[in-house]
Design an enzyme around this catalytic site. Structure first.
Site, PDB file in Angstrom:
ATOM      1  N   LYS A 120      37.241  34.830  26.064  1.00 32.34           N
ATOM      2  CA  LYS A 120      37.256  35.952  27.013  1.00 32.34           C
ATOM      3  C   LYS A 120      38.625  36.611  27.059  1.00 32.34           C
ATOM      4  O   LYS A 120      38.736  37.832  26.998  1.00 32.34           O
ATOM      5  CB  LYS A 120      36.895  35.478  28.423  1.00 32.34           C
ATOM      6  CG  LYS A 120      35.902  34.349  28.494  1.00 32.34           C
ATOM      7  CD  LYS A 120      34.467  34.801  28.383  1.00 32.34           C
ATOM      8  CE  LYS A 120      33.598  33.595  28.061  1.00 32.34           C
ATOM      9  NZ  LYS A 120      32.225  33.723  28.346  1.00 32.34           N
ATOM     10  N   TRP A 167      28.660  26.084  35.182  1.00 31.51           N
ATOM     11  CA  TRP A 167      28.184  26.658  33.915  1.00 31.51           C
ATOM     12  C   TRP A 167      27.070  25.731  33.409  1.00 31.51           C
ATOM     13  O   TRP A 167      27.306  24.517  33.277  1.00 31.51           O
ATOM     14  CB  TRP A 167      29.360  26.704  32.948  1.00 31.51           C
ATOM     15  CG  TRP A 167      29.083  27.290  31.604  1.00 31.51           C
ATOM     16  CD1 TRP A 167      28.405  28.434  31.326  1.00 31.51           C
ATOM     17  CD2 TRP A 167      29.536  26.764  30.347  1.00 31.51           C
ATOM     18  NE1 TRP A 167      28.407  28.657  29.968  1.00 31.51           N
ATOM     19  CE2 TRP A 167      29.092  27.643  29.346  1.00 31.51           C
ATOM     20  CE3 TRP A 167      30.271  25.642  29.971  1.00 31.51           C
ATOM     21  CZ2 TRP A 167      29.348  27.437  27.995  1.00 31.51           C
ATOM     22  CZ3 TRP A 167      30.533  25.431  28.629  1.00 31.51           C
ATOM     23  CH2 TRP A 167      30.081  26.325  27.657  1.00 31.51           C
ATOM     24  N   ALA A 217      38.276  28.779  31.066  1.00 27.83           N
ATOM     25  CA  ALA A 217      37.680  29.705  30.093  1.00 27.83           C
ATOM     26  C   ALA A 217      38.017  31.159  30.405  1.00 27.83           C
ATOM     27  O   ALA A 217      37.650  32.054  29.650  1.00 27.83           O
ATOM     28  CB  ALA A 217      36.159  29.513  30.054  1.00 27.83           C
ATOM     29  N   ASP A 268      38.183  22.769  32.972  1.00 22.32           N
ATOM     30  CA  ASP A 268      37.680  23.734  31.996  1.00 22.32           C
ATOM     31  C   ASP A 268      38.260  25.092  32.375  1.00 22.32           C
ATOM     32  O   ASP A 268      37.988  25.612  33.468  1.00 22.32           O
ATOM     33  CB  ASP A 268      36.147  23.761  32.054  1.00 22.32           C
ATOM     34  CG  ASP A 268      35.543  24.704  31.025  1.00 22.32           C
ATOM     35  OD1 ASP A 268      36.294  25.253  30.194  1.00 22.32           O
ATOM     36  OD2 ASP A 268      34.310  24.895  31.048  1.00 22.32           O
TER      37      ASP A 268
HETATM   38  C1  LIG Z   1      33.067  27.734  32.363  1.00 18.20           C
HETATM   39  C2  LIG Z   1      32.948  28.007  30.898  1.00 18.20           C
HETATM   40  N1  LIG Z   1      33.454  27.118  30.032  1.00 18.20           N
HETATM   41  C3  LIG Z   1      33.388  27.314  28.715  1.00 18.20           C
HETATM   42  C4  LIG Z   1      32.791  28.425  28.188  1.00 18.20           C
HETATM   43  C5  LIG Z   1      32.725  28.536  26.686  1.00 18.20           C
HETATM   44  O1  LIG Z   1      33.146  29.669  26.112  1.00 18.20           O
HETATM   45  P1  LIG Z   1      33.167  29.854  24.514  1.00 18.20           P
HETATM   46  O2  LIG Z   1      32.416  28.712  23.907  1.00 18.20           O
HETATM   47  O3  LIG Z   1      32.512  31.149  24.272  1.00 18.20           O
HETATM   48  O4  LIG Z   1      34.603  29.816  24.116  1.00 18.20           O
HETATM   49  C6  LIG Z   1      32.235  29.381  29.044  1.00 18.20           C
HETATM   50  C7  LIG Z   1      31.557  30.570  28.511  1.00 18.20           C
HETATM   51  O5  LIG Z   1      30.746  31.201  29.110  1.00 18.20           O
HETATM   52  C8  LIG Z   1      32.329  29.166  30.434  1.00 18.20           C
HETATM   53  O6  LIG Z   1      31.826  30.048  31.312  1.00 18.20           O
END
Ligand SMILES: Cc1ncc(COP(=O)(O)O)c(C=O)c1O
Length: 394
Positions: free
Chosen positions: A243, A127, A210, A208
């Site tokens: 998500k 990411w 998500a 991480d």
């Molecule tokens: C790998 C990963 N980590 C963290 C996030 C963070 O998501 P949010 O800040 O929308 O909760 C995302 C969002 O695209 C992600 O793909």
């Protein structure tokens, strides 16, 4: 003062979104931005979320501040969802954050505060915000090879060769499930091998997560992370409810540190203090919706059903696209699409090929060919497969 500013680096995904909006063609397809869409193209509010919000409207009698680290009931509910009870609560420090992005950022701040020399190892690709957040918190970071575009699988040899260079006390950032952007996830034996390697080298995993529930199910998607939590003395976790609860804009996230009980209280105090100096009190509404759902058996069952529907839709779109591409190309060149997990896969392709997909076929992908599978819909599958076969098959 402000005349000294130079424009920030362009954001590849926002750029694709803008081009998509400006495109007048009615049959254009947005496979860029990483949000779930249903068959009508909508990112829906989940029914369980509506029920929890109705409950909050009826019962919440104060919007007063909660605590610097957020609500402990939220910590407990999320810890249970993510960790499934595999570690004792006296090993868990937790803080609510501004989404999963805030969770990663606060974890980086904590790493920097605890050991400014610690390097964070980030998969290549990852990411894009992972390296950006390391950079903006002054955390030194190094890439490790992860993905082999040709085979559509994990480059295990390259990954381990790169991680050989990690120093004791370094941090290895892993994706809990549904690796963004590759869709290529660890197998059970990869997690076991990684746990043994990290343990032997004195490295700290940072997982991480998500997309819990978008791969194989909420428990299956957390199994690797739980293996690390049960096996290793220390683990950092960043979790997002954007998500899997569809709470994108409500910014519900949490980070946790699993550590020996004697390190827990100071770590917890520091996490609260770091929240104070960044966002102050973390957002509460999304967190409270999550807590309400997870603590109410009927709402939780409904949420699991809806999450199951989203997962089934993504998996069936994956399978349908892989089948259509097999038919169009007469080969298994894109067979990996059917086996990968979560919303994203990488098709590869040069900038010129991604531009051709956009200009000639109205297909919007991010550079490098990252594709949001959830942006597809059944009637468009054949057209998308034709475009991909025409531009990327050789
Ligand atoms: C790998 C990963 N980590 C963290 C996030 C963070 O998501 P949010 O800040 O929308 O909760 C995302 C969002 O695209 C992600 O793909």
């Amino acid at each position: 003062m402000f005349h000294k500013l130079t424009p920030p680096p362009p954001d590849a995904i926002l750029h694709v979104m803008q081009m998509f909006r400006d495109d007048p063609r009615s049959d254009k397809i947005d496979l860029g931005v990483g949000v779930y869409r249903d068959a009508t193209g909508l990112t829906p509010v989940m029914r369980a979320v509506k029920a929890a919000e109705a409950h909050l409207v009826a019962t919440q009698d104060s919007k007063g501040y909660v605590a610097m680290a957020g609500d402990t009931a939220y910590h407990a509910a999320m810890a249970d969802l993510v960790l499934g009870g595999v570690v004792d609560t006296d090993r868990i420090a937790a803080a609510a954050t501004t989404g999963g992005t805030g969770a990663v950022r606060q974890a980086m701040e904590l790493i920097h505060t605890a050991d400014p020399a610690a390097q964070v190892w980030i998969s290549q690709p990852s990411w894009p915000n992972h390296p950006a957040l390391a950079q903006s918190t002054d955390v030194p970071w190094r890439p490790y090879r992860y993905y082999d575009v040709q085979s559509g699988g994990i480059d295990r040899t390259g990954m381990m060769a790169d991680l050989e260079n990690a120093r004791p006390g370094d941090v290895v950032l892993l994706h809990g499930c549904c690796h963004n952007p590759t869709g290529a996830d660890f197998t059970e034996s990869d997690w076991a091998d990684m746990a043994a390697f990290l343990d032997k080298r004195g490295l700290i995993p940072f997982v991480d997560i998500a997309y819990q529930g978008f791969g194989d199910g909420v428990d299956a998607d957390a199994a690797g992370l739980r293996h690390l939590a049960a096996r290793l003395p220390r683990l950092i976790i960043a979790a997002s409810a954007a998500k899997n609860f569809g709470l994108y804009r409500d910014r519900a996230g949490l980070y946790m540190v699993i550590c020996p009980p004697e390190e827990r209280d100071t770590t917890q105090a520091m996490m609260a203090w770091l929240n104070r100096s960044s966002t102050g009190f973390p957002p509460d509404h999304g967190a409270r919706v999550v807590t309400t759902i997870l603590n109410d058996p009927a709402m939780k069952a409904q949420w699991l059903d809806e999450l199951g529907e989203m997962r089934a839709r993504v998996n069936s779109l994956r399978a349908a696209l892989a089948t259509a591409l097999r038919r169009q190309t007469g080969s298994d060149r894109f067979g990996f699409l059917g086996a990968q997990k979560g919303m994203f896969s990488i098709l590869g392709g040069t900038d010129a090929q991604i531009a051709r997909l956009r200009d000639d076929f109205g297909l919007y992908l991010v550079g490098g060919g990252r594709m949001n599978i959830a942006g597809l819909n059944e009637p468009a599958i054949d057209r998308v497969a034709t475009a991909i076969a025409a531009v990327l098959a050789d």
